[in-house]
Design an enzyme around this catalytic site. Structure first.
Site, short mmCIF file in Angstrom:
data_model
loop_
_atom_site.label_atom_id
_atom_site.label_comp_id
_atom_site.label_asym_id
_atom_site.label_seq_id
_atom_site.Cartn_x
_atom_site.Cartn_y
_atom_site.Cartn_z
N ASN A 30 97.45 -55.89 58.17
CA ASN A 30 97.19 -55.99 59.61
C ASN A 30 96.96 -57.43 60.06
O ASN A 30 97.46 -57.85 61.09
CB ASN A 30 95.95 -55.18 59.99
CG ASN A 30 96.08 -53.71 59.61
OD1 ASN A 30 97.17 -53.16 59.61
ND2 ASN A 30 94.97 -53.11 59.26
N VAL A 60 86.09 -46.24 58.20
CA VAL A 60 84.93 -46.64 57.40
C VAL A 60 83.88 -47.25 58.33
O VAL A 60 82.70 -46.88 58.29
CB VAL A 60 85.33 -47.65 56.29
CG1 VAL A 60 84.10 -48.17 55.57
CG2 VAL A 60 86.29 -47.00 55.29
N GLY A 75 83.48 -53.57 62.09
CA GLY A 75 84.94 -53.65 62.19
C GLY A 75 85.56 -52.38 62.72
O GLY A 75 84.88 -51.48 63.22
N VAL A 76 86.87 -52.31 62.56
CA VAL A 76 87.62 -51.23 63.14
C VAL A 76 87.96 -50.21 62.06
O VAL A 76 87.97 -50.55 60.88
CB VAL A 76 88.90 -51.81 63.80
CG1 VAL A 76 89.91 -52.23 62.78
CG2 VAL A 76 89.48 -50.89 64.85
N GLY A 119 89.11 -60.13 63.60
CA GLY A 119 87.88 -60.84 63.90
C GLY A 119 86.98 -60.99 62.70
O GLY A 119 85.88 -61.55 62.80
N LYS A 179 94.57 -45.24 46.69
CA LYS A 179 95.74 -44.53 46.15
C LYS A 179 95.39 -43.68 44.92
O LYS A 179 95.84 -43.95 43.79
CB LYS A 179 96.89 -45.51 45.83
CG LYS A 179 97.29 -46.44 46.99
CD LYS A 179 97.87 -45.69 48.16
CE LYS A 179 98.07 -46.61 49.36
NZ LYS A 179 98.07 -45.94 50.65
N GLU A 188 83.44 -56.69 68.50
CA GLU A 188 84.70 -56.77 69.24
C GLU A 188 85.16 -55.38 69.68
O GLU A 188 85.45 -55.17 70.83
CB GLU A 188 85.77 -57.48 68.40
CG GLU A 188 85.84 -56.96 66.99
CD GLU A 188 86.90 -57.65 66.18
OE1 GLU A 188 87.21 -58.82 66.42
OE2 GLU A 188 87.43 -57.00 65.27
O1 0RQ Z 1 96.33 -46.61 52.95
O2 0RQ Z 1 96.79 -45.97 55.28
O3 0RQ Z 1 98.30 -45.27 53.41
O4 0RQ Z 1 95.98 -44.29 53.61
O5 0RQ Z 1 95.08 -49.41 52.87
O6 0RQ Z 1 92.58 -48.52 53.88
O7 0RQ Z 1 90.40 -47.68 53.03
O8 0RQ Z 1 91.56 -46.44 54.92
O9 0RQ Z 1 90.46 -48.71 55.24
O10 0RQ Z 1 91.52 -48.29 57.54
O11 0RQ Z 1 89.37 -49.58 57.23
O12 0RQ Z 1 91.57 -50.56 56.51
C1 0RQ Z 1 91.18 -54.05 55.32
C2 0RQ Z 1 93.24 -52.90 56.13
C3 0RQ Z 1 91.14 -51.61 55.70
C4 0RQ Z 1 91.25 -53.14 57.69
C5 0RQ Z 1 91.71 -52.95 56.20
C6 0RQ Z 1 95.22 -48.84 51.57
C7 0RQ Z 1 94.53 -47.50 51.67
C8 0RQ Z 1 94.98 -47.05 53.05
C9 0RQ Z 1 93.72 -48.56 54.68
P1 0RQ Z 1 96.90 -45.43 53.88
P2 0RQ Z 1 91.23 -47.73 54.25
P3 0RQ Z 1 90.71 -49.22 56.73
C10 0RQ Z 1 87.67 -55.78 63.30
C11 0RQ Z 1 87.61 -56.53 62.04
C12 0RQ Z 1 91.04 -56.86 58.59
C13 0RQ Z 1 90.62 -57.14 59.99
C14 0RQ Z 1 89.19 -56.86 60.26
C15 0RQ Z 1 91.67 -54.48 58.25
C16 0RQ Z 1 94.98 -48.36 53.84
O13 0RQ Z 1 89.87 -53.01 57.77
O14 0RQ Z 1 92.78 -54.66 58.72
O15 0RQ Z 1 88.37 -56.72 59.38
N1 0RQ Z 1 90.76 -55.50 58.17
N2 0RQ Z 1 88.89 -56.80 61.53
O16 0RQ Z 1 94.95 -46.63 50.65
C17 0RQ Z 1 96.88 -51.41 48.40
C18 0RQ Z 1 94.68 -52.09 47.99
C19 0RQ Z 1 94.25 -51.20 49.03
C20 0RQ Z 1 95.23 -50.48 49.70
C21 0RQ Z 1 93.26 -50.01 50.53
N3 0RQ Z 1 93.80 -52.83 47.32
N4 0RQ Z 1 95.99 -52.17 47.72
N5 0RQ Z 1 96.54 -50.58 49.40
N6 0RQ Z 1 94.58 -49.74 50.61
N7 0RQ Z 1 93.04 -50.89 49.56
C22 0RQ Z 1 89.04 -55.33 63.83
C23 0RQ Z 1 89.85 -56.31 64.61
O17 0RQ Z 1 89.92 -57.42 64.29
C24 0RQ Z 1 90.61 -55.78 65.76
#
Ligand code: 0RQ
Length: 498
Positions: A374, A262, A258-259, A378, A398, A284
């Site tokens: 977001n 991480v 993924g993107v 994919g 957090k 992707e």
């Molecule tokens: O907050 O941005 O304020 O720091 O969410 O979390 O841990 O930095 O992880 O950037 O990889 O995003 C699922 C959103 C994770 C992303 C998701 C807060 C956390 C942080 C981001 P800050 P991390 P990431 C290929 C595959 C769906 C689409 C996908 C995503 C921010 O991976 O959009 O997989 N995935 N596509 O602090 C409240 C919780 C939280 C939370 C984390 N439980 N409650 N806030 N955060 N957990 C890509 C494409 O399809 C193009």
């Protein structure tokens, strides 16, 4: 037919209120920039005159701020699909100022062809090259470009001279036939070419070409921290173990990842683990880590929908096209994310969860069940069809006040039937072949942050009967407590179990 060169403002005049507009690209890579800005300016001017001006927006995935950000701030978006990650757009759609339809990325092009989402009036395409007979060479992201070019009445080309014409040959443009005539997509290995190196359009539809020198909007990746490093190492060790056990064939399988930070860290760790042989990528987004590994010979070939790399890395690729051109292939998302191909190639898929529950369901999209982050992107295309689907997440968010693991996810994107393995900085929960109670045990013991293990163990010991022992009075207590006190540590089951 000769091409007509116009300004971005002249191009924006081809877009009318209520039009559906398709944009090229996938993540900020390959997205137009000058024309969307001019459309946003036009919207603001029309709004100032008291006129309505909003468009329906179809993109590959997330875009850059000059596209989603500018249009959202100008209140110019009536409808938006699919994935997005822009702060201002996110606020607009959570406030219902723009209607957002979150869908699997592989399905968008066919949904447009099927007529499920209305007509495409205008396609705005960033190109490295365009010819008078209608050959458009995309830049570093493809997305839904072939389909919107075919369906649109008008095509506007943003010819971006920052991308060398010599990238012609890095794309493989193919659109499948639609049912009832559909045949298999003939990709049998990640490097198979099945289409053309350009998008062929009816040249009479190209209403204008806007020349630009726009830099990519790709940001740099955060340096690895202890948590992302530990997650990456846990994934790499797990995969090396699977290989040793013979559950991954010798020679390994293609990877999707993924993107984000991480995902980038995970790929770097897999690359560093020498027990894992050099591998192919069928994904992707091709991120920075893939390119470093390619230089080291650890990644043999990468097929993707976009080069979502930092600006330094894109410059390096363009300066060394001789090395990279036969190792990278960019496809439309309908093919890069195609479930049929994912299942055939046997992808190992790694995506990030926002939240997971102790029974193995994943929430990728909704913060506390209500606020869109977001979108599913994919992740569903790959997870459901994977050879081995893995979700990674830090165990908390957090400053530890949010546990990534809760009794019941507040929104489901990937259910227990599709999720095979969950990995955090603490360890690996292998969910294959396990009942719900066994899955909960594996997740609590191996993945949950130690602070939250007692609370979730108590939850499991509440004496609830049934195959999946959810206590419906308590299942959202973590979320309720977060809303009430700002910290999930404060959960007191007796408050909810009454
Ligand atoms: O907050 O941005 O304020 O720091 O969410 O979390 O841990 O930095 O992880 O950037 O990889 O995003 C699922 C959103 C994770 C992303 C998701 C807060 C956390 C942080 C981001 P800050 P991390 P990431 C290929 C595959 C769906 C689409 C996908 C995503 C921010 O991976 O959009 O997989 N995935 N596509 O602090 C409240 C919780 C939280 C939370 C984390 N439980 N409650 N806030 N955060 N957990 C890509 C494409 O399809 C193009």
């Amino acid at each position: 037919m000769s091409l007509k060169f116009i300004t971005a403002e002249e191009a924006a005049a081809f877009v009318n209120n209520d039009d559906n507009v398709g944009f090229s690209g996938f993540t900020p890579a390959g997205c137009p920039k000058s024309v969307p800005e001019a459309i946003a300016k036009r919207a603001a001017e029309e709004h100032a005159k008291g006129n309505p001006f909003q468009i329906g927006m179809f993109t590959g995935a997330s875009t850059g701020d000059r596209l989603d950000g500018e249009l959202a701030r100008a209140n110019a978006i009536k409808f938006r699909t699919p994935y997005q990650s822009n702060k201002d757009l996110r606020s607009a759609l959570n406030a219902h100022k723009a209607q957002y339809y979150d869908m699997h990325l592989s399905e968008l092009a066919q949904s447009l062809r099927y007529g499920f989402l209305g007509k495409i009036n205008v396609a705005v395409i960033e190109a490295a090259d365009v010819t008078e007979d209608g050959e458009i060479v995309p830049t570093c992201g493809v997305g839904i470009t072939p389909t919107i070019c075919r369906l649109a009445d008008k095509i506007i080309v943003e010819l971006n001279h920052k991308h060398p014409k010599a990238i012609r040959g890095m794309h493989d443009i193919y659109e499948p036939l639609d049912p009832p005539y559909r045949r298999e997509i003939p990709v049998y290995s990640p490097s198979d070419r099945i289409g053309l190196p350009y998008v062929k359009v009816d040249p009479s539809k190209i209403v204008g070409v806007v020349e630009t020198e726009n830099a990519n909007e790709g940001g740099a990746f955060a340096p690895l921290d202890d948590v992302t490093k530990a997650i990456g190492n846990n994934v790499a060790m797990f995969l090396a173990g699977e290989l040793k056990a013979g559950r991954i064939p010798e020679g390994f399988l293609p990877m999707q990842s993924g993107v984000g930070n991480v995902a980038n860290a995970v790929l770097a760790a897999i690359g560093e683990n020498k027990e894992i042989p050099a591998f192919n990528v069928y994904t992707e987004v091709i991120q920075d880590a893939v390119i470093s590994l390619m230089k080291e010979g650890r990644v043999k070939f990468a097929s993707g929908c976009s080069l979502s790399v930092s600006n330094d890395v894109i410059r390096e690729i363009y300066a060394n096209l001789d090395f990279f051109k036969d190792k990278i292939l960019l496809r439309p998302q309908e093919i890069s994310n195609n479930p049929e191909v994912a299942r055939r190639l046997g992808l190992i898929t790694i995506n990030t969860a926002l939240e997971a529950d102790i029974f193995g369901n994943i929430n990728s999209t909704h913060v506390s069940g209500t606020k869109m982050m977001n979108g599913i992107g994919g992740s569903g295309d790959f997870t459901r069809s994977a050879y081995l689907s893995i979700f990674t997440t830090p165990s908390t968010a957090k400053d530890g006040k949010i546990s990534a693991f809760v009794p019941m996810v507040s929104h489901v994107d990937h259910n227990e039937h599709s999720v095979k393995v969950i990995i955090t900085e603490y360890g690996v929960a292998d969910l294959r072949g396990k009942s719900p109670v066994q899955r909960a045990e594996a997740i609590i013991n191996n993945c949950v942050h130690p602070d939250y293990r007692p609370l979730l163990t108590e939850y499991m010991n509440m004496g609830i009967k049934g195959h999946t022992p959810q206590n419906l009075k308590c299942s959202f207590a973590f979320h309720e407590e977060l809303a009430a006190s700002g910290d999930m540590h404060n959960v007191d089951w007796s408050k909810y179990a009454k």
